[in-house]
Structure formats: C-alpha cells, structure tokens
Design a protein around this motif. Structure first.
Motif, PDB file in Angstrom:
ATOM      1  N   SER A 110      41.984  45.620  40.428  1.00  0.00           N
ATOM      2  CA  SER A 110      41.346  46.473  41.433  1.00  0.00           C
ATOM      3  C   SER A 110      41.642  47.944  41.180  1.00  0.00           C
ATOM      4  CB  SER A 110      41.839  46.078  42.835  1.00  0.00           C
ATOM      5  OG  SER A 110      41.480  44.751  43.144  1.00  0.00           O
ATOM      6  N   SER A 140      43.291  36.351  37.853  1.00  0.00           N
ATOM      7  CA  SER A 140      43.157  37.225  39.020  1.00  0.00           C
ATOM      8  C   SER A 140      42.700  38.620  38.610  1.00  0.00           C
ATOM      9  CB  SER A 140      44.492  37.319  39.765  1.00  0.00           C
ATOM     10  OG  SER A 140      44.852  36.068  40.296  1.00  0.00           O
ATOM     11  N   THR A 141      43.135  39.074  37.436  1.00  0.00           N
ATOM     12  CA  THR A 141      42.693  40.375  36.943  1.00  0.00           C
ATOM     13  C   THR A 141      41.188  40.380  36.711  1.00  0.00           C
ATOM     14  OG1 THR A 141      44.826  40.750  35.860  1.00  0.00           O
ATOM     15  CG2 THR A 141      42.981  42.106  35.124  1.00  0.00           C
ATOM     16  N   SER A 177      45.569  40.882  40.360  1.00  0.00           N
ATOM     17  CA  SER A 177      44.485  41.380  41.196  1.00  0.00           C
ATOM     18  C   SER A 177      44.646  42.864  41.484  1.00  0.00           C
ATOM     19  CB  SER A 177      44.445  40.591  42.515  1.00  0.00           C
ATOM     20  OG  SER A 177      43.417  41.054  43.339  1.00  0.00           O
ATOM     21  N   ASN A 212      39.005  38.356  38.002  1.00  0.00           N
ATOM     22  CA  ASN A 212      38.318  38.185  39.289  1.00  0.00           C
ATOM     23  C   ASN A 212      38.234  39.494  40.058  1.00  0.00           C
ATOM     24  OD1 ASN A 212      37.740  35.466  39.002  1.00  0.00           O
ATOM     25  ND2 ASN A 212      39.612  34.786  40.005  1.00  0.00           N
ATOM     26  N   ALA A 213      39.266  40.339  39.930  1.00  0.00           N
ATOM     27  CA  ALA A 213      39.237  41.630  40.612  1.00  0.00           C
ATOM     28  C   ALA A 213      38.127  42.515  40.071  1.00  0.00           C
ATOM     29  CB  ALA A 213      40.585  42.336  40.464  1.00  0.00           C
ATOM     30  N   ARG A 228      49.332  46.004  46.220  1.00  0.00           N
ATOM     31  CA  ARG A 228      49.529  44.724  45.550  1.00  0.00           C
ATOM     32  C   ARG A 228      50.966  44.555  45.062  1.00  0.00           C
ATOM     33  NH1 ARG A 228      46.295  40.545  46.726  1.00  0.00           N
ATOM     34  NH2 ARG A 228      44.111  40.927  46.260  1.00  0.00           N
ATOM     35  N   ASN A 246      38.014  41.090  46.792  1.00  0.00           N
ATOM     36  CA  ASN A 246      37.679  41.249  45.379  1.00  0.00           C
ATOM     37  C   ASN A 246      36.273  41.801  45.157  1.00  0.00           C
ATOM     38  OD1 ASN A 246      40.089  40.468  44.229  1.00  0.00           O
ATOM     39  ND2 ASN A 246      39.521  38.321  44.060  1.00  0.00           N
ATOM     40  N   GLN A 269      49.368  36.322  40.472  1.00  0.00           N
ATOM     41  CA  GLN A 269      47.997  36.483  40.951  1.00  0.00           C
ATOM     42  C   GLN A 269      47.780  37.858  41.570  1.00  0.00           C
ATOM     43  OE1 GLN A 269      47.959  32.582  43.302  1.00  0.00           O
ATOM     44  NE2 GLN A 269      45.829  32.875  42.787  1.00  0.00           N
ATOM     45  N   LYS A 270      48.705  38.240  42.432  1.00  0.00           N
ATOM     46  CA  LYS A 270      48.489  39.457  43.201  1.00  0.00           C
ATOM     47  C   LYS A 270      48.693  40.714  42.374  1.00  0.00           C
ATOM     48  CE  LYS A 270      49.234  37.283  47.628  1.00  0.00           C
ATOM     49  NZ  LYS A 270      50.044  37.168  48.859  1.00  0.00           N
ATOM     50  N   TYR A 322      39.718  36.497  50.783  1.00  0.00           N
ATOM     51  CA  TYR A 322      39.941  36.698  49.351  1.00  0.00           C
ATOM     52  C   TYR A 322      38.697  37.229  48.653  1.00  0.00           C
ATOM     53  CZ  TYR A 322      41.114  35.632  44.492  1.00  0.00           C
ATOM     54  OH  TYR A 322      41.338  35.718  43.139  1.00  0.00           O
TER      55      TYR A 322
END
Length: 456
Positions: A390, A255-256, A386, A258-259, A64, A38, A382-383, A34
């Motif tokens: 990304s 998650s956004t 992310s 964190n990406a 994604r 990221n 989450q995905k 993970y």
C-alpha cells in the motif's frame, strides 16, 4: 460388541458440511473490511478525502508496522484467555459489533482541514485494522486448527473459507462504487455504503460462532493435556520451524501483491476511462476462482497442497504476463482476469491449510503447540506485506506526479499507474514460485502425526 467410533468426534474428526460452510462465511465477513482496504482505501483518501498520494503511502506503512505488533498481542492473549466457548470462537462474539462501527468510521471523511484529515485517517485506520480486524481475524484464522487435526478436513475448511472470501471480495469490488453513486457520490454516500457492509459482517460472524466447535481444545481439556505456553519459547520455536518461515514469506509476498490491487481503480479511471472496470474485472476473476475452488476440493487429497500452490503462482504469473500483449484491450484484460482467478484460487485454496499443518510440525519438532501464535506471527508477514504494498502504491504514484482528487493526470502519473499494474506482480509471483519448491511438509505430514500419536 465392538463400539462404533463416531467420526464426527475427537480431535481428528470429520466435519459436517454445516461446519465447513459455517466456518467459511467468516471470511465473507472479513472481506467487508479487508477488500475495501486493499481495493478502495488509497483511492478514498486521495480522491474523496483529498490527501496527497505520498502522505497516504507513509500513513499506511506506519500503520501496518503498528499492526504487526498488535498481532503478537492478540496471539498472546489467545494463549492466555480461556472461555467456556473455546480459545478462538468467543473473539468473534466479542468483536463483531466493534468491527462494523470501526469500518464505518474508517470510510468517513469529515472536513477537519488537511492536518485534521491526516490525524483522523491515521486514528480510524488503526482502530479498524490494527485493533479490531486483528482481534477478530486472528482467532478466526486459528479456528480451523482448533476444529480438527484432520489434514483433509483442514483443506476443505480452507477452501470453504476462500470461496466465501472471494465471494465477499467480488461483492465489495463490484458494488462499492455503484452503491456510492446510488447514494449520491459524496462522502456521505461512502458512509451509507459501509453501514450496509458492517451489518452484513455482524450477521456472518455470528453464524461462525453458532455453527462451529473447537474439538482440539475440548480433547486437550478432557485428557488434562492443556498447557501454559511460554511465549518467548514459542516464538523461538517458530523461527526454527522451516515450513512456517516459508509460509511467512508466501503470506508476505501474497499480501504485497494483493495491496497493489488498489491500482485497478486508477487504471480503470485514468487509462481505460471506465470507472466500472474494477468491478467487472473482479466478477470475471472471482467467477473463475469459484470454478478453481471446486477443482481444488476434488484434487487436494490426490495431489497435495504444495503442488496446487505451485500451479497457482505459475498460472497467476501467466495471467499478469499476458496483459503485456495488449494493456488496453478489454478482451485481454477479461481473459487475463479469468486466468488470474484460477491461479489465485489455487494458491489461496491451500495456503491457510498449509499454515495449519505447520502447527503440527511445530508440535512434533519443538514440542510446543501454539495455534494463536502460529497464526498471529504469520499474520505479521501479511500485514507488513500489505503495508509495504500500500505504501509503495502511494509513493510510486507520488513519485510519478499523481495529482490527488483530479479528473485528469499528467503523462508521468499515467506511466506510474501502468508500471504498477503491468510489471510489479510478475516479480512477486516469481519469488513465491521459488519458495514453494522447498516446501515438503505434505510428504512428511502423515509420518509426523503417527509419531506424535506414539508419544501419547
């Protein structure tokens, strides 16, 4: 003579410290994949494989979106497949070796030409993240809700999980580039580095398998109350579960943001002229997080998860905002990393426990209990978050004129890196703050559990 109740048995049981730690190390293993995805994967594709930033952004977004579908598939299989080892634990045993193999393949850059590299990146990324990571991470996430219904113990499990998650993230962030340089700095060096991470992941997933048990599943089987879940009805029930919908938004936004951490590598290299910055910031942030996790363990019973989560997003907002006072000041960057660490730990320390509590709310509200779907459907948020993060990272870099695999960048690209690093997270944390104001399940939870107990 009155029989003494064993507090470590039954679906509302307390947990031994061995089980809390044994569960937590699973997220150290998860972060062998993970965190690199990221933090380093966009950089790897642009500066090692030599792909254009815009192409990378599109590739990651498409992948994604496919990844979201895989969550529902795995969640559905979890509800249908039953093993003597439980509902979630066997998946860790089945998928730990494919996890390590696919991780190494994803961080390989064979010379297949530009088109061949794009196809290879798409296939290996989806094998690793869409298929394997989903097949092991969703059951792992669901496991906490299957170990006990005790809300406080779930809070402790979540804190243990996040302590090891941050520990794994810190190790990967701090050691990846030094290990790559140690092994020669070429594409083969990345393969050797991720072989090490793969072996670590296998060991820790096996630790989870052998140190945990699914008491909720066992109780349901012993009392004859297991049921076949209608997938369509279960999904519709989630949409009516207001607290699950709120957490879907929180996981999506978290998650956004964190990406966007992937921009740290570019910020260190092209603005601070310091390749080691990403590792240094990770150490400061994660050490602060460990302290905050310890505090969460003490106050979670008194304060409740929602208040801790609100404090977390507020502190994170302040950590990002203070960098605006001196974007190239090492002192401010490190102080901000510490503040971000406190905030991130406060939110992360409770959000999975909050999600587990929505399982009980769904059971009470819709009379449908489906741990696998609760975690799998939420994982879509989450995905997708992310993926959007990304993709936006790649697209913004491309829009500002970033030149792949180049030691220097035009001023426009430098401005793009600054924009992502300094401003984007502020809007995301403000949105999370607003959502959390409406979360009231902490106050309602005990009444819900008592009401369900009367139904039995």
């Amino acid at each position: 003579m009155k029989e003494t109740k064993n507090v470590y048995e039954g679906e509302n049981r307390s947990l031994h410290m061995k089980e809390r730690i044994g569960y937590g190390v699973g997220d150290f293993a998860n972060n062998m994949m993970y965190n690199p995805v990221n933090t380093f994967y966009t950089y790897f594709l642009t500066n090692v494989a030599g792909l254009g930033a815009g192409v990378v952004g599109t590739l990651l977004l498409l992948s994604r979106l496919m990844d979201g579908v895989s969550d529902l598939i795995v969640g559905t299989f979890m509800e249908k497949i039953h093993s003597k080892h439980g509902k979630a634990r066997p998946w860790l045993l089945w998928w730990c070796i494919p996890f390590a193999v696919s991780l190494v393949l994803m961080f390989s850059a064979p010379d297949f030409g530009t088109t061949g590299k794009i196809v290879y990146a798409f296939l290996t990324y989806n094998l690793a993240v869409t298929v394997v990571y989903t097949a092991i991470n969703l059951p792992f996430g669901s496991l906490a809700a299957l170990m006990t219904k005790n809300q406080t113990e779930r809070g402790y499990l979540n804190i243990s999980k996040m302590v090891f998650a941050f520990g794994g993230g810190m190790v990967v962030s701090a050691t990846t580039l030094p290990l790559v340089n140690f092994f020669g700095g070429d594409s083969a060096a990345w393969i050797k580095t991720f072989i090490i991470y793969g072996i670590v992941a296998i060991i820790f997933f096996l630790v989870v398998f052998f140190t945990t048990k699914e008491a909720v599943t066992e109780t349901a089987e012993d009392t004859g109350k297991t049921e076949n879940v209608n997938i369509k009805e279960a999904l519709l029930s989630l949409l009516k579960n207001k607290y699950w919908v709120m957490l879907l938004g929180i996981f999506f936004l978290n998650s956004t943001v964190n990406a966007f951490i992937g921009v740290n590598v570019y910020y260190g290299q092209y603005i601070m002229n310091d390749d080691s910055l990403v590792g240094s910031l990770a150490i400061y942030q994660n050490v602060a997080s460990f302290v905050a996790f310890a505090a969460c363990t003490v106050i979670i019973r008194r304060v409740g998860k929602q208040k801790i989560a609100i404090a977390g997003v507020t502190i994170s907002f302040l950590g990002y905002a203070m960098v605006l006072l001196g974007p190239t000041s090492y002192v401010l960057l490190y102080v901000a990393a510490v503040v971000k660490g406190f905030g991130n730990a406060a939110l992360s320390g409770v959000m999975y426990g909050m999600l587990a509590d929505t399982v009980e709310y769904n059971d009470w509200h819709s009379h449908i209990r489906a741990e696998g779907l609760v975690f799998s459907a939420n994982s879509i948020g989450q995905k997708v978050g992310s993926g959007i993060g990304s993709a936006a990272l790649g697209w913004i870099l491309a829009a500002f004129g970033f030149v792949s695999n180049s030691a220097a960048q035009p001023e426009s690209a430098i401005n793009g890196i600054r924009t992502i690093f300094l401003y984007v997270p502020l809007f995301i944390f403000a949105a999370m703050f607003i959502i959390l104001l409406f979360y009231k399940l902490d106050k309602e939870y005990d009444g819900i559990i008592a009401d369900m107990a009367k139904r039995k």
